[in-house]
Design an enzyme around this catalytic site. Structure first.
Site, PDB file in Angstrom:
ATOM      1  N   GLU A   1       0.861  -1.034  -0.010  1.00  0.00           N
ATOM      2  CA  GLU A   1       0.095  -0.051   0.198  1.00  0.00           C
ATOM      3  C   GLU A   1       1.061   1.171  -0.087  1.00  0.00           C
ATOM      4  O   GLU A   1       0.605   2.343  -0.688  1.00  0.00           O
ATOM      5  CB  GLU A   1      -0.847  -0.130   1.294  1.00  0.00           C
ATOM      6  CG  GLU A   1      -2.027  -0.975   1.146  1.00  0.00           C
ATOM      7  CD  GLU A   1      -2.817  -1.056   2.282  1.00  0.00           C
ATOM      8  OE1 GLU A   1      -4.002  -0.832   2.270  1.00  0.00           O
ATOM      9  OE2 GLU A   1      -2.153  -1.000   3.372  1.00  0.00           O
ATOM     10  N   GLU A   2       1.850   1.416   0.896  1.00  0.00           N
ATOM     11  CA  GLU A   2       2.535   2.483   0.881  1.00  0.00           C
ATOM     12  C   GLU A   2       3.427   2.796  -0.259  1.00  0.00           C
ATOM     13  O   GLU A   2       3.451   3.920  -0.959  1.00  0.00           O
ATOM     14  CB  GLU A   2       3.701   2.250   2.101  1.00  0.00           C
ATOM     15  CG  GLU A   2       4.738   3.255   2.309  1.00  0.00           C
ATOM     16  CD  GLU A   2       5.870   3.250   3.499  1.00  0.00           C
ATOM     17  OE1 GLU A   2       6.679   3.886   3.676  1.00  0.00           O
ATOM     18  OE2 GLU A   2       5.999   2.095   3.866  1.00  0.00           O
TER      19      GLU A   2
END
Length: 497
Positions: free
Chosen positions: A173-174
């Site tokens: 996600e990052e």
């Protein structure tokens, strides 16, 4: 005189009728002007707001975003309105005193109140996303990480926003949201242009994300993310390397030097003349290196520097495993990576490190970049401190390692060459917004916030046209009536004279 008096008596419109027509005419004219002005006044733009806390391994930053209440293709046009760096280290550092992790947020959250209109605060979503620092803490002590989150949540819920919770972002996600941010700020998503890759280097992890020509990794589905933004689909390659952020990589490099438990080490990644005593317990107090702590090691060791860039790169290369790859191609540690594609934006520690060396211009040849960092590494520590009085020693002492690590990660790790290095752009802000995962995260979250109906004119278009038409006809009728009533009187007056 008698004839004129008789004419006035026979014509009641002469006085009262004229006054009545004048009043009606004025009212109609004022109404027409007022309706046209009000109907065509510019409408005030309505905004919505969102708050995202980036709880990184070394510090926390509060970002405030705003966007028009109307959205484009279900993706809000968010822009950064304000940011605030929380004083102190990252929340993962408050293991022994978790309540402090929450208290440190108060000053920046009060700034958030000042930057968001009071009537919008209750509906403003508030999110906290923790990254690699909390990932490592959760691996090491899950109950401690939960206590930190509980303390943070207790504090955030005291503010007049719609608190949506705190969570640990996955590395995937990052990386993916960082890619969204870079391309959104360049208007590449909205215009459907060729996208830019994203390179993120934090304290505890590093991410690479880009849209390849094809994903042929086969057994590597975890590296693929699909986004739909502004009506376009994007198939993204992204991977996050935990423990390969700048700070944790330095721990691993020091662990390489201290495998035998020596009393002293000579480190090529630190300047000549540098010397400091460091505790083994502090060095190995991380899941990235805890399993490597030498048995029977003394309490501390003397850490001295010799400042040799080439030798430092050799040490850094020991952090990567290039010996195995079960896919068609890999970056390092057996992780699949398709061929690099297009240009890349590099931010976070990439930017700060290269900015210190004045090397953010990637038109500078890679060999020149290496020579610049090598000269800095070979500079005596006392001279380095004298030449950089405004830089905190904590950061200054690590720039030699950071420069060598960054270049080795890009070239040996991600396979950038002397030619493709020029495709990288080191960035901090784009159009006033910080590069990083938080804006991409906010853009994704706005899809879940119902779009607010835009302000409309006071009258519907058909009603507006009807009122204007009737008023205009009324004014014309009055003019005709006045003309028919008073023209004969004037004519008779001329005959009498």
């Amino acid at each position: 005189m008698t004839a004129q008096r008789d004419m006035k008596e026979k014509n009641p419109w002469h006085m009262s009728g004229m006054v009545a027509l004048a009043v009606i005419g004025v009212i109609a004219l004022v109404t027409l002007v007022a309706v046209m002005v009000i109907q065509n006044m510019p409408l005030a733009q309505k905004y919505k707001y969102g708050i995202v806390l980036d709880a990184g391994s070394s510090h926390t930053t509060v970002f405030i975003y705003e966007w028009p209440a109307e959205k484009d293709n279900n993706t809000g046009r968010a822009e950064q309105k304000h940011s605030c760096d929380v004083k102190g280290p990252g929340i993962s550092s408050y293991v022994g005193t978790p309540w402090k992790a929450g208290q440190t947020l108060r000053e920046c959250m009060r700034q958030a109140e000042d930057n968001i209109p009071e009537k919008r605060r209750a509906e403003t979503p508030l999110y906290l996303g923790a990254t690699a620092g909390m990932r490592l803490l959760h691996m090491k002590n899950s109950s401690a990480s939960e206590e930190v989150f509980r303390a943070v949540s207790d504090t955030l819920q005291t503010f007049p926003f719609s608190y949506q919770g705190a969570r640990i972002l996955s590395g995937q996600e990052e990386g993916a949201y960082g890619w969204v941010t870079v391309n959104y700020l360049d208007n590449r998503l909205k215009q459907g242009l060729r996208t830019t890759g994203a390179l993120d280097l934090g304290g505890a992890s590093t991410q690479i994300s880009f849209v390849p020509q094809a994903l042929d990794g086969g057994g590597s589905p975890g590296n693929s993310v699909t986004f739909r933004l502004y009506g376009n689909d994007y198939n993204l390659y992204t991977h996050s390397f935990l423990c390969y952020g700048k700070d944790q990589a330095l721990r691993m490099a020091l662990a390489h030097h201290t495998q035998s438990g020596p009393m002293a080490i000579k480190d090529p990644c630190f300047h000549p003349g540098y010397a400091a005593t460091k505790a083994y317990s502090d060095l190995y107090d991380s899941p990235c290196v805890s399993d490597r702590k030498p048995q029977g090691a003394p309490e501390s060791f003397l850490h001295t520097g010799i400042g040799n860039f080439q030798q430092c790169q050799d040490v850094v290369r020991t952090l990567f495993n290039f010996s195995q790859c079960k896919y068609s191609r890999c970056s390092f540690n057996g992780v699949y990576q398709p061929p690099l594609q297009g240009h890349f934006g590099a931010f976070s520690a990439y930017y700060y490190t290269m900015s210190f060396f004045n090397l953010t211009d990637t038109s500078i040849p890679l060999d020149t970049v290496k020579e610049t960092i090598a000269r800095f590494c070979a500079t005596p520590w006392q001279q380095v401190k004298q030449e950089n009085p405004g830089t905190k020693l904590k950061y200054l002492v690590e720039y030699c390692f950071a420069g060598a690590y960054l270049i080795t990660l890009l070239t040996d790790g991600y396979n950038f060459t002397a030619e493709t290095y020029a495709d990288i752009k080191f960035i901090h802000k784009i159009k006033g917004s910080d590069a990083g995962w938080t804006l991409g995260y906010m853009l994704n979250l706005t899809n879940m916030i119902p779009a607010e109906a835009p302000d409309t004119p006071p009258l519907p278009y058909s009603g507006y046209v009807t009122i204007v038409t009737v008023t205009v006809f009324l004014l014309l009728a009055l003019l005709l009536l006045v003309g028919r009533t008073f023209r004969p009187s004037c004519f008779k007056r001329s005959l009498i004279i």
